[in-house]
Design a protein around this motif. Structure first.
Motif, short mmCIF file in Angstrom:
data_model
loop_
_atom_site.label_atom_id
_atom_site.label_comp_id
_atom_site.label_asym_id
_atom_site.label_seq_id
_atom_site.Cartn_x
_atom_site.Cartn_y
_atom_site.Cartn_z
N GLN A 281 -51.66 5.43 33.97
CA GLN A 281 -53.07 5.65 34.26
C GLN A 281 -53.29 7.04 34.84
OE1 GLN A 281 -55.60 3.51 33.29
NE2 GLN A 281 -56.76 5.39 33.72
N ARG A 282 -52.37 7.50 35.67
CA ARG A 282 -52.48 8.85 36.24
C ARG A 282 -52.50 9.90 35.14
NH1 ARG A 282 -49.68 13.38 37.79
NH2 ARG A 282 -47.79 12.70 36.70
N VAL A 283 -51.60 9.76 34.18
CA VAL A 283 -51.53 10.73 33.10
C VAL A 283 -52.76 10.64 32.21
CG1 VAL A 283 -50.20 11.44 31.06
CG2 VAL A 283 -49.00 10.82 33.17
N ILE A 284 -53.20 9.42 31.91
CA ILE A 284 -54.42 9.24 31.10
C ILE A 284 -55.61 9.90 31.78
CG2 ILE A 284 -56.11 7.51 30.38
CD1 ILE A 284 -53.76 5.70 29.62
N ASP A 285 -55.73 9.74 33.09
CA ASP A 285 -56.85 10.34 33.82
C ASP A 285 -56.84 11.86 33.67
OD1 ASP A 285 -57.67 7.85 34.64
OD2 ASP A 285 -56.82 8.00 36.67
N ILE A 286 -55.66 12.47 33.74
CA ILE A 286 -55.54 13.93 33.59
C ILE A 286 -55.96 14.34 32.19
CG2 ILE A 286 -53.88 15.84 33.44
CD1 ILE A 286 -52.30 14.42 35.71
N ILE A 287 -55.46 13.62 31.19
CA ILE A 287 -55.78 13.96 29.80
C ILE A 287 -57.28 13.80 29.52
CG2 ILE A 287 -55.40 13.34 27.38
CD1 ILE A 287 -52.56 12.38 28.27
N GLU A 288 -57.82 12.67 29.94
CA GLU A 288 -59.24 12.40 29.64
C GLU A 288 -60.16 13.38 30.36
OE1 GLU A 288 -59.85 8.26 30.50
OE2 GLU A 288 -59.16 7.64 28.50
N LYS A 289 -59.86 13.70 31.61
CA LYS A 289 -60.67 14.67 32.34
C LYS A 289 -60.61 16.04 31.67
CE LYS A 289 -61.39 16.78 36.88
NZ LYS A 289 -60.94 16.84 38.29
N SER A 290 -59.41 16.41 31.23
CA SER A 290 -59.24 17.71 30.58
C SER A 290 -59.99 17.78 29.26
CB SER A 290 -57.75 17.98 30.35
OG SER A 290 -57.06 18.05 31.59
N LEU A 291 -59.96 16.70 28.51
CA LEU A 291 -60.67 16.68 27.23
C LEU A 291 -62.19 16.79 27.43
CD1 LEU A 291 -58.62 14.01 25.25
CD2 LEU A 291 -58.70 16.48 24.83
N LYS A 292 -62.69 16.21 28.51
CA LYS A 292 -64.13 16.29 28.79
C LYS A 292 -64.57 17.70 29.16
CE LYS A 292 -64.65 11.48 30.31
NZ LYS A 292 -64.86 10.59 31.49
N THR A 293 -63.65 18.48 29.69
CA THR A 293 -63.99 19.84 30.14
C THR A 293 -63.29 20.91 29.29
OG1 THR A 293 -62.18 19.76 31.76
CG2 THR A 293 -64.37 19.07 32.50
N ARG A 294 -62.86 20.52 28.10
CA ARG A 294 -62.11 21.44 27.23
C ARG A 294 -62.93 22.70 26.97
NH1 ARG A 294 -58.96 18.90 21.99
NH2 ARG A 294 -57.40 20.56 21.76
N PRO A 295 -62.35 23.87 27.20
CA PRO A 295 -63.13 25.10 27.11
C PRO A 295 -63.40 25.54 25.67
CG PRO A 295 -60.85 25.63 27.60
CD PRO A 295 -60.96 24.12 27.65
N GLU A 296 -64.47 26.25 25.50
CA GLU A 296 -64.73 26.90 24.20
C GLU A 296 -63.87 28.15 24.12
OE1 GLU A 296 -68.45 28.83 21.68
OE2 GLU A 296 -68.84 27.54 23.43
N LEU A 297 -63.18 28.31 23.03
CA LEU A 297 -62.23 29.42 22.92
C LEU A 297 -62.83 30.57 22.12
CD1 LEU A 297 -59.01 27.37 22.03
CD2 LEU A 297 -59.77 28.14 24.30
N PRO A 298 -62.49 31.80 22.50
CA PRO A 298 -62.92 32.93 21.68
C PRO A 298 -62.12 32.97 20.37
CG PRO A 298 -61.40 33.66 23.38
CD PRO A 298 -61.67 32.21 23.65
N LYS A 299 -62.53 33.82 19.46
CA LYS A 299 -61.79 33.96 18.19
C LYS A 299 -60.56 34.83 18.44
CE LYS A 299 -65.83 33.31 15.23
NZ LYS A 299 -66.70 33.90 14.15
N TYR A 300 -59.59 34.20 19.11
CA TYR A 300 -58.44 34.95 19.63
C TYR A 300 -57.55 35.51 18.51
CZ TYR A 300 -56.10 30.45 18.84
OH TYR A 300 -55.62 29.29 18.29
#
Length: 303
Positions: A281-300
């Motif tokens: 559950q700890r790992v799932i919480d990290i993954i899910e929170k990160s996916l919700k705040t996933r940044p928009e990336l420049p055209k790197y």
């Protein structure tokens, strides 16, 4: 040709429910990696469950991947053996099957002396024409490839690079001061990658890239382009995920992340077991929170 720079994933090995190799899933992940801009791929590393896949399976993965990428990136085979004889055998097998390079760990299951460690790498290098990356991870494998050892190893022309995983970023400067550009340096610790590149590392031999290839590549290409603050912003978002790599259950952690991002599944071979209980559950919480705040990336890739 392996340039030993950029982002090189130590990719996970994908398994079906019956724990046989899942080539389709493996190729699906590889496609995402190549599209993201990786510069090579390591098969059968620690993250690739090296201890539970056979030499034959390694060669299946090598041949399937070589065919799939069709020269787009170099394909590197990991060597993590307990005897010099077996390490040489695998090195020759990899070369015969078209590997572009080797990542070589110190002897497994025996804490070799400095002299034994030196001779181990020298002997393997003398028995293959392939370029070699030395994996230096004394934290996990209890054997340090010191600068004095490297002083001898650089005499072997095909020893080209080091996966720097000592957790001491000042070692990058020591390597540069002593060997100049003779050794390419790749950071092998996800949570030190940006710092390492700013200190002169040539690239990042990455783990969480298996689930987040674009974010990993974006950091590298932004740093290379001098857009450091943008890289830092992505890196700060990424850090809780990257910390899943510096954990005894890194394989399970990263495979669970791959499942969430559609780039794999969490099937692992025993003695590993999928994450359970509070830790899961700890790992799932990290993954899910990160996916919700996933940044928009420049055209790197256009930088």
């Amino acid at each position: 040709m392996v340039k030993w720079e950029g982002v090189i994933p130590a990719i996970t090995t994908k398994f079906k429910e019956d724990l046989s190799l899942d080539i389709d899933a493996f190729n699906n992940n590889t496609k995402a990696q190549v599209e993201a801009g990786i510069n090579g791929l390591v098969i059968g590393g620690s993250l690739g469950e090296s201890s539970t896949i056979t030499h034959e399976e390694r060669m299946i993965l090598l041949n399937e991947t070589k065919s799939f990428v069709n020269g787009a990136i170099p394909v590197i085979v990991n060597i993590a053996e307990s005897s010099t004889k077996d390490a040489i055998s695998l090195a020759r097998l990899a070369q015969d099957n078209g590997a572009d390079g080797l990542m070589v760990l110190p002897p497994m299951m025996y804490k070799s002396t400095d002299e034994e460690t030196t001779v181990w790498f020298e002997t393997i290098a003398k028995n293959t024409d392939l370029p070699i990356l030395v994996y230096n991870n004394p934290v996990d494998y209890k054997i340090e490839v010191t600068l004095d050892i490297f002083e001898r190893l650089v005499k072997q022309e095909n020893i080209k690079a080091v996966k720097e995983s000592t957790r001491d970023t000042t070692n990058i400067t020591r390597i540069r001061n002593r060997f100049g550009d003779r050794l390419k340096v790749l950071c092998g610790v996800d949570t030190l990658a940006l710092e390492s590149m700013l200190l002169g590392a040539d690239g990042w031999l990455a783990g969480l890239v298996a689930a987040f290839p674009r974010e990993t590549c974006a950091i590298y290409y932004l740093v290379k382009a001098g857009r450091v603050q943008e890289a830092i912003n992505i890196y700060r978002w990424f850090m809780p995920l990257l910390e899943l790599d510096i954990n005894p259950q890194l394989v399970q952690n990263i495979k669970l992340a791959e499942q969430y991002t559609g780039l794999g599944n969490e099937n692992v071979r025993a003695p590993r077991m999928v994450l359970q209980g509070a830790e899961r559950q700890r790992v799932i919480d990290i993954i899910e929170k990160s996916l919700k705040t996933r940044p928009e990336l420049p055209k790197y890739l256009d930088l």
